[in-house]
Design a protein around this motif. Structure first.
Motif, PDB file in Angstrom:
ATOM      1  N   SER A  32     -14.842  12.378  -9.136  1.00  0.00           N
ATOM      2  CA  SER A  32     -13.685  12.649  -8.478  1.00  0.00           C
ATOM      3  C   SER A  32     -12.651  12.426  -9.812  1.00  0.00           C
ATOM      4  CB  SER A  32     -13.269  11.716  -7.653  1.00  0.00           C
ATOM      5  OG  SER A  32     -13.261  10.285  -8.046  1.00  0.00           O
ATOM      6  N   SER A  33     -13.041  12.170 -11.059  1.00  0.00           N
ATOM      7  CA  SER A  33     -12.432  11.981 -12.169  1.00  0.00           C
ATOM      8  C   SER A  33     -12.961  12.699 -13.434  1.00  0.00           C
ATOM      9  CB  SER A  33     -12.159  10.520 -12.690  1.00  0.00           C
ATOM     10  OG  SER A  33     -13.263   9.980 -13.284  1.00  0.00           O
ATOM     11  N   GLY A  34     -12.237  12.777 -14.278  1.00  0.00           N
ATOM     12  CA  GLY A  34     -12.696  13.534 -15.439  1.00  0.00           C
ATOM     13  C   GLY A  34     -13.287  12.912 -16.766  1.00  0.00           C
ATOM     14  N   ILE A  48     -18.060   3.443  -9.450  1.00  0.00           N
ATOM     15  CA  ILE A  48     -17.647   4.654 -10.285  1.00  0.00           C
ATOM     16  C   ILE A  48     -17.023   5.462  -9.070  1.00  0.00           C
ATOM     17  CG2 ILE A  48     -18.374   6.787 -11.420  1.00  0.00           C
ATOM     18  CD1 ILE A  48     -20.761   5.361 -12.529  1.00  0.00           C
ATOM     19  N   ASP A  49     -16.035   5.967  -9.699  1.00  0.00           N
ATOM     20  CA  ASP A  49     -15.192   6.840  -8.652  1.00  0.00           C
ATOM     21  C   ASP A  49     -14.912   6.471  -7.286  1.00  0.00           C
ATOM     22  OD1 ASP A  49     -14.419   8.116 -11.064  1.00  0.00           O
ATOM     23  OD2 ASP A  49     -15.310   9.942 -10.557  1.00  0.00           O
ATOM     24  N   GLY A  50     -14.853   5.121  -6.889  1.00  0.00           N
ATOM     25  CA  GLY A  50     -14.947   4.823  -5.815  1.00  0.00           C
ATOM     26  C   GLY A  50     -16.114   4.394  -5.093  1.00  0.00           C
ATOM     27  N   VAL A  51     -17.274   4.771  -5.600  1.00  0.00           N
ATOM     28  CA  VAL A  51     -18.595   4.894  -5.138  1.00  0.00           C
ATOM     29  C   VAL A  51     -19.344   3.656  -5.603  1.00  0.00           C
ATOM     30  CG1 VAL A  51     -20.886   6.001  -4.757  1.00  0.00           C
ATOM     31  CG2 VAL A  51     -18.540   7.294  -4.737  1.00  0.00           C
ATOM     32  N   SER A  52     -19.851   2.572  -4.546  1.00  0.00           N
ATOM     33  CA  SER A  52     -20.858   1.509  -5.114  1.00  0.00           C
ATOM     34  C   SER A  52     -21.922   2.146  -5.298  1.00  0.00           C
ATOM     35  CB  SER A  52     -20.890   0.528  -3.870  1.00  0.00           C
ATOM     36  OG  SER A  52     -19.739  -0.135  -3.799  1.00  0.00           O
ATOM     37  N   ARG A  68     -19.827  21.708  -6.003  1.00  0.00           N
ATOM     38  CA  ARG A  68     -19.334  20.262  -6.467  1.00  0.00           C
ATOM     39  C   ARG A  68     -20.047  19.370  -7.502  1.00  0.00           C
ATOM     40  NH1 ARG A  68     -17.020  15.596  -2.064  1.00  0.00           N
ATOM     41  NH2 ARG A  68     -16.419  14.192  -3.731  1.00  0.00           N
ATOM     42  N   GLU A  69     -19.394  18.686  -8.472  1.00  0.00           N
ATOM     43  CA  GLU A  69     -19.696  18.090  -9.506  1.00  0.00           C
ATOM     44  C   GLU A  69     -20.189  16.665  -9.290  1.00  0.00           C
ATOM     45  OE1 GLU A  69     -18.845  18.666 -14.230  1.00  0.00           O
ATOM     46  OE2 GLU A  69     -17.267  18.100 -12.804  1.00  0.00           O
ATOM     47  N   TYR A  70     -21.350  16.357  -9.612  1.00  0.00           N
ATOM     48  CA  TYR A  70     -22.128  15.000  -9.389  1.00  0.00           C
ATOM     49  C   TYR A  70     -22.552  14.285 -10.693  1.00  0.00           C
ATOM     50  CZ  TYR A  70     -22.616  16.272  -4.531  1.00  0.00           C
ATOM     51  OH  TYR A  70     -22.012  16.586  -3.198  1.00  0.00           O
ATOM     52  N   TYR A  71     -22.351  13.052 -10.875  1.00  0.00           N
ATOM     53  CA  TYR A  71     -22.984  12.430 -12.043  1.00  0.00           C
ATOM     54  C   TYR A  71     -24.382  12.192 -11.387  1.00  0.00           C
ATOM     55  CZ  TYR A  71     -18.348  10.656 -13.206  1.00  0.00           C
ATOM     56  OH  TYR A  71     -16.862  10.745 -13.700  1.00  0.00           O
ATOM     57  N   CYS A  72     -25.372  12.575 -12.411  1.00  0.00           N
ATOM     58  CA  CYS A  72     -26.821  12.263 -12.348  1.00  0.00           C
ATOM     59  C   CYS A  72     -27.263  10.900 -13.065  1.00  0.00           C
ATOM     60  CB  CYS A  72     -27.502  13.488 -12.859  1.00  0.00           C
ATOM     61  SG  CYS A  72     -29.223  13.504 -12.504  1.00  0.00           S
ATOM     62  N   ILE A  73     -27.972  10.158 -12.302  1.00  0.00           N
ATOM     63  CA  ILE A  73     -28.011   8.668 -12.608  1.00  0.00           C
ATOM     64  C   ILE A  73     -29.682   8.448 -12.647  1.00  0.00           C
ATOM     65  CG2 ILE A  73     -27.708   6.363 -12.501  1.00  0.00           C
ATOM     66  CD1 ILE A  73     -25.173   6.860 -11.163  1.00  0.00           C
TER      67      ILE A  73
END
Length: 349
Positions: A32-34, A48-52, A68-73
């Protein structure tokens, strides 16, 4: 209203298998942020971006899933968690952790009804499959009664689960916790239908069992919500399962725990008749109760013959042939229609 047993009608067996699958290789957190956070190490329960975050590991890249864009961890399986401050357990602390508590437990709410019925009530009641889970729920309810000054709390269960759940009530320390038994018919699990069935007054409130589990996790255990029980079932599945999984994992990661016996199938979110159709790569969030994997039946519609069956089955007692804001999209009118007219429908995700 004509009551229909969807379990028998659609030939779907109750779920009796439970597994904990809490070791995903990857999780996918919505962006949700750049901010560029690639190659950053993150801890479990950090935000991160409001998500635990449900795991610890490195953010390796960003991926695009369903526009939709997602961080891949990448999971390092160390489950490192940040230390959390333990505050005293009282009403102020509880409403700070869950602000909507005050909206639900206003001063006039004296009786709380807890809906233990799944979105599709024929699915085996997953929260009481394990004794430890049931004890957590009962303990949380007892604390709620004392902290929120409730007169009584009712566990609303379908008749087939009465014996299963009542054994846990024998060990409670309060006589203000009781069972409320309802008949098993579709869509009794829907809050609007259930409220009507229970005939609640202004001093009573209906909440889902998921809300009680959220209280247990966030308030009593001082933990973030990073895990969830989901059910995968349907008439295209050899045998359904209930899985405890990490949030923000892919639904397709858990297909190895089921056997799909049909080539042509559809995946329906939370509702066996009329829920939104979803893709195998959907990301699991707190809104997901489970999915139904059903065989696709291609049927052509024909003109209405005005038989009145749709009116007969409607749980909201409205005319399905006319658009109405009271419609809950349960799909019963579509199901019984001999002309195969879709009066209520889903929206593809």
């Amino acid at each position: 209203m004509k009551k229909i047993d969807i379990q028998k009608e659609l030939n779907i067996k109750p779920v009796k298998i439970y597994k904990e699958v809490l070791d995903p290789d990857m999780v996918y957190v919505p962006v949700s942020s750049g901010i560029n956070v690639n190659n950053t190490y993150v801890y479990k329960d950090s935000v991160i971006d409001g998500v635990s975050l449900p795991i610890s590991g490195f953010i390796v890249n960003k991926v695009l899933i369903k526009n939709r864009e997602y961080y891949c961890i990448s999971n390092d399986f160390k489950e490192l968690s940040l230390n959390q401050t333990r505050e005293p357990l009282n009403r102020d602390y509880m409403t700070t952790r869950l602000p909507n508590l005050d909206k639900i437990f206003t001063s006039n709410i004296k009786s709380l009804y807890i809906n233990t019925i799944d979105q599709d009530p024929y699915i085996f009641n997953k929260y009481f499959m394990l004794k430890n889970d049931a004890e957590k729920i009962i303990n949380t309810i007892e604390i709620l009664i004392n902290t929120m000054n409730l007169d009584s709390v009712y566990l609303v269960v379908v008749s087939q689960n009465e014996e299963l759940i009542s054994e846990y009530l024998n060990n409670t320390t309060t006589n203000r916790l009781k069972l409320k038994i309802v008949n098993n018919y579709y869509p009794i699990g829907n809050p609007k239908v259930l409220e009507s069935e229970l005939n609640l007054d202004s001093n009573s409130k209906l909440v889902d069992l998921e809300f009680i589990l959220k209280i247990y996790k966030t308030i009593l255990k001082r933990q973030s919500l990073t895990e969830k029980n989901i059910t995968i079932n349907g008439n295209a599945v050899e045998e359904g399962v209930t899985l405890k999984v990490k949030l923000y994992t892919k639904l397709s990661d858990y297909f190895k725990y089921i056997k799909i016996k049909e080539r042509n199938y559809e995946i329906i979110l939370n509702n066996s008749l009329c829920g939104p159709k979803v893709r195998e790569d959907m990301i699991i969030t707190s809104n997901l109760e489970g999915v139904i994997i059903n065989k696709v039946v291609d049927e052509e519609s024909s003109p209405c013959i005005y038989c009145g069956l749709c009116n007969l089955v409607c749980p909201m007692h409205i005319n399905p042939l006319k658009r109405n804001s009271k419609c809950i999209n349960c799909g019963l009118c579509n199901f019984v229609c001999p002309s195969k007219i879709r009066n209520s429908g889903d929206s593809n995700e």
